[in-house]
Design a protein around this motif. Structure first.
Motif, short mmCIF file in Angstrom:
data_model
loop_
_atom_site.label_atom_id
_atom_site.label_comp_id
_atom_site.label_asym_id
_atom_site.label_seq_id
_atom_site.Cartn_x
_atom_site.Cartn_y
_atom_site.Cartn_z
N VAL A 1 0.81 -1.21 0.00
CA VAL A 1 0.00 0.00 0.00
C VAL A 1 0.85 1.26 0.00
CG1 VAL A 1 -1.56 1.36 1.46
CG2 VAL A 1 -2.05 -1.04 1.04
N SER A 2 1.96 1.25 0.72
CA SER A 2 2.73 2.48 0.94
C SER A 2 3.93 2.64 0.03
CB SER A 2 3.20 2.54 2.40
OG SER A 2 4.08 1.46 2.69
N HIS A 3 4.23 1.65 -0.82
CA HIS A 3 5.49 1.69 -1.57
C HIS A 3 5.60 2.85 -2.57
CE1 HIS A 3 9.29 0.09 -2.90
NE2 HIS A 3 8.90 0.27 -4.15
N PRO A 4 4.58 3.15 -3.37
CA PRO A 4 4.73 4.28 -4.31
C PRO A 4 5.09 5.59 -3.61
CG PRO A 4 2.83 2.97 -4.91
CD PRO A 4 3.29 2.46 -3.57
N ALA A 5 4.43 5.88 -2.50
CA ALA A 5 4.73 7.11 -1.78
C ALA A 5 6.13 7.06 -1.16
CB ALA A 5 3.68 7.35 -0.69
N ASP A 6 6.57 5.87 -0.76
CA ASP A 6 7.91 5.73 -0.22
C ASP A 6 8.96 6.06 -1.28
OD1 ASP A 6 9.80 4.66 1.92
OD2 ASP A 6 10.29 3.33 0.27
N SER A 7 8.71 5.64 -2.53
CA SER A 7 9.62 5.96 -3.62
C SER A 7 9.69 7.45 -3.86
CB SER A 7 9.17 5.24 -4.90
OG SER A 7 9.20 3.84 -4.74
N VAL A 8 8.53 8.12 -3.76
CA VAL A 8 8.48 9.57 -3.94
C VAL A 8 9.27 10.27 -2.84
CG1 VAL A 8 6.97 11.60 -3.96
CG2 VAL A 8 6.31 9.54 -5.20
N VAL A 9 9.12 9.82 -1.60
CA VAL A 9 9.86 10.43 -0.48
C VAL A 9 11.36 10.32 -0.70
CG1 VAL A 9 10.39 10.21 1.98
CG2 VAL A 9 8.03 10.11 1.22
N SER A 10 11.83 9.15 -1.12
CA SER A 10 13.26 8.96 -1.35
C SER A 10 13.75 9.86 -2.48
CB SER A 10 13.54 7.49 -1.70
OG SER A 10 13.22 6.65 -0.62
N LYS A 11 13.00 9.93 -3.57
CA LYS A 11 13.38 10.76 -4.70
C LYS A 11 13.33 12.23 -4.34
CE LYS A 11 14.13 11.46 -9.20
NZ LYS A 11 15.44 11.14 -9.81
N LEU A 12 12.31 12.64 -3.61
CA LEU A 12 12.11 14.05 -3.26
C LEU A 12 13.23 14.56 -2.37
CD1 LEU A 12 10.15 16.47 -3.43
CD2 LEU A 12 9.04 15.61 -1.38
N ASN A 13 13.59 13.79 -1.35
CA ASN A 13 14.65 14.22 -0.44
C ASN A 13 16.03 14.12 -1.07
OD1 ASN A 13 13.28 14.99 2.02
ND2 ASN A 13 12.71 12.85 2.25
N ASN A 14 16.13 13.39 -2.17
CA ASN A 14 17.41 13.28 -2.88
C ASN A 14 17.60 14.42 -3.88
OD1 ASN A 14 18.93 11.84 -5.49
ND2 ASN A 14 19.82 11.37 -3.50
N ASP A 15 16.49 14.96 -4.42
CA ASP A 15 16.56 16.01 -5.43
C ASP A 15 16.22 17.36 -4.82
OD1 ASP A 15 17.10 14.01 -7.19
OD2 ASP A 15 15.10 13.96 -8.09
N LYS A 16 17.20 18.20 -4.65
CA LYS A 16 17.01 19.52 -4.08
C LYS A 16 16.11 20.35 -4.99
CE LYS A 16 19.56 23.51 -2.30
NZ LYS A 16 20.91 24.10 -2.07
N GLY A 17 15.09 20.98 -4.40
CA GLY A 17 14.21 21.85 -5.16
C GLY A 17 13.08 21.15 -5.87
N SER A 18 13.00 19.83 -5.81
CA SER A 18 11.95 19.09 -6.48
C SER A 18 10.65 19.14 -5.68
CB SER A 18 12.39 17.63 -6.67
OG SER A 18 11.38 16.89 -7.35
N THR A 19 9.54 18.80 -6.32
CA THR A 19 8.25 18.69 -5.65
C THR A 19 7.78 17.24 -5.71
OG1 THR A 19 6.97 19.12 -7.65
CG2 THR A 19 7.67 21.04 -6.35
N ALA A 20 6.75 16.93 -4.91
CA ALA A 20 6.25 15.56 -4.89
C ALA A 20 5.72 15.14 -6.26
CB ALA A 20 5.15 15.43 -3.83
N MET A 21 4.98 16.04 -6.93
CA MET A 21 4.43 15.72 -8.24
C MET A 21 5.54 15.51 -9.27
SD MET A 21 1.19 15.42 -8.02
CE MET A 21 0.75 15.46 -9.75
N GLN A 22 6.56 16.35 -9.21
CA GLN A 22 7.66 16.22 -10.14
C GLN A 22 8.44 14.93 -9.90
OE1 GLN A 22 8.39 18.27 -12.79
NE2 GLN A 22 9.81 16.62 -13.31
N ALA A 23 8.64 14.60 -8.63
CA ALA A 23 9.35 13.37 -8.30
C ALA A 23 8.59 12.15 -8.81
CB ALA A 23 9.55 13.27 -6.79
N ALA A 24 7.27 12.13 -8.64
CA ALA A 24 6.46 11.02 -9.13
C ALA A 24 6.52 10.93 -10.65
CB ALA A 24 5.02 11.17 -8.66
N LYS A 25 6.49 12.08 -11.31
CA LYS A 25 6.55 12.10 -12.76
C LYS A 25 7.89 11.58 -13.27
CE LYS A 25 5.92 15.22 -16.72
NZ LYS A 25 5.65 16.63 -17.13
N ASP A 26 8.98 11.99 -12.59
CA ASP A 26 10.31 11.55 -12.99
C ASP A 26 10.47 10.03 -12.81
OD1 ASP A 26 10.95 14.15 -13.58
OD2 ASP A 26 12.04 14.52 -11.72
N LEU A 27 9.88 9.50 -11.76
CA LEU A 27 10.00 8.07 -11.48
C LEU A 27 9.20 7.23 -12.49
CD1 LEU A 27 9.72 8.11 -7.60
CD2 LEU A 27 11.69 7.28 -8.88
#
Length: 359
Positions: free
Chosen positions: A274-300
């Motif tokens: 249930v929680s894995h997609p959002a977990d991927s976004v959190v990891s990507k978001l905190n790794n990319d300075k200046g990114s947003t949650a929507m942008q991180a999800a789109k990039d993934l």
């Protein structure tokens, strides 16, 4: 404040640790007979409970159990978490769990596998305090508002609402430490320690840098916790009803803890999915300075959102089982009231019998 919760617990037999099912009639002050009703024990029982159900001490010890269960377990699996985060943000380099562990060890040495342990321990200890402590509070509070019959009928919704409310506050405690942990683990050269990493984020980005991951953290943790508590509660109920050959009251403490561990692992598998997609976004978001949650999800992309699921199922299944085991063990060791699996109230049973709806 806690006295009001104690009153709710007294009025709500579903959450009372002990019930007296009194049938027949009892004498009133004038000598007449009046019907009796279910009575929930308010004080510590003769069996040796260390505190009242719903008291300040009860909630404090539940919070302490949450600190131990979440802080210790998350810290113990830091190497798995580190590789999982690296797979999510750099799949080209880290192919899978074994490859990621081996590559990290080869390039950075054995100590690198423990990167991020300090923010993990502090952050998830605080989260455990909020998650388990507030869950007990909200479960009693919402249960008192619903009343005995609705408490039983809509108990799954009750577990979901109580756990979601608890996790909302728990994640506010977790967010700064999670942001620091992810950057230490996934950004080479950023920092090696909590003492170095946390001030670095704050000085560069202010408080927003520490909390920009909070919304996706809510997206990850609230569904995870709702599944974790509701699935666990209903699995325990099902195991005692269909699998365990005797009632919980007849099981010794070791047998009860085994049931807790099995139910916790089953709940953990569903939590991970249930929680894995959002977990991927959190990891990507905190790794990319200046990114947003929507942008991180789109990039993934869709495939990227589910990358590393196998590792997460292994990690979260084990983690959740151990958390429930430790939490229940704390309750046993401190002799806290432990309500039995819910049973249908007599008043509801009679209503369903009269309506011909009881099988």
């Amino acid at each position: 404040m806690f006295s009001s919760f104690r009153e709710l617990a007294k009025c709500n037999p579903f959450f009372s640790p002990f019930q007296a099912q009194c049938e027949g009639r009892a004498p009133a002050k004038d000598g007449a007979l009046v019907p009796t009703r279910n009575l929930g024990a308010a004080a510590a029982s003769d069996e040796g409970d260390s505190c009242e159900f719903g008291s300040a001490k009860y909630y404090a010890l539940c919070g302490f159990g949450g600190i131990l269960s979440c802080g210790l377990t998350h810290t113990a699996i830091v190497p798995l978490d580190l590789v999982k985060c690296r797979i999510q943000v750099d799949p080209g380099k880290y192919k899978n769990l074994i490859h990621g562990l081996r590559l990290t060890f080869t390039e950075e040495g054995g100590r690198a596998l423990a990167k991020g342990w300090a923010p993990t321990f502090i952050g998830y200890s605080l989260q455990g305090l909020g998650k388990f402590g507030f869950y007990e509070v909200f479960k009693v509070f919402y249960g008192g508002l619903l009343g005995e019959e609705y408490c039983y009928t809509y108990r799954t919704s009750l577990y979901l609402a109580a756990s979601a409310s608890a996790e909302f506050f728990a994640d506010i405690l977790l967010a700064p430490w999670e942001a620091t942990k992810v950057r230490i683990q996934t950004m080479p050269g950023f920092a090696n320690t909590l003492r170095e990493g946390l001030p670095k984020i704050y000085n560069a980005e202010g408080i927003n840098g520490l909390y920009k991951g909070l919304p996706p953290l809510w997206m990850r943790q609230i569904p995870y916790t709702m599944m974790k508590f509701a699935c666990f509660e209903r699995t325990v109920e099902a195991l005692y009803k269909h699998v365990v050959p005797k009632p919980r009251a007849d099981c010794n403490k070791a047998e009860q803890l085994v049931v807790t561990f099995v139910a916790g692992y089953i709940a953990g598998v569903f939590c991970a999915i249930v929680s894995h997609p959002a977990d991927s976004v959190v990891s990507k978001l905190n790794n990319d300075k200046g990114s947003t949650a929507m942008q991180a999800a789109k990039d993934l992309g869709m495939k990227g959102l589910w990358r590393g699921l196998g590792v997460r199922i292994l990690m979260i299944g084990t983690l959740t089982a151990l958390q429930w085991f430790i939490y229940d063990l704390v309750k046993v060791q401190f002799r806290l009231p432990r309500p039995p699996p819910p049973e249908m109230p007599e008043s509801l049973r009679l209503k369903l019998e009269a309506a011909g709806k009881l099988e």
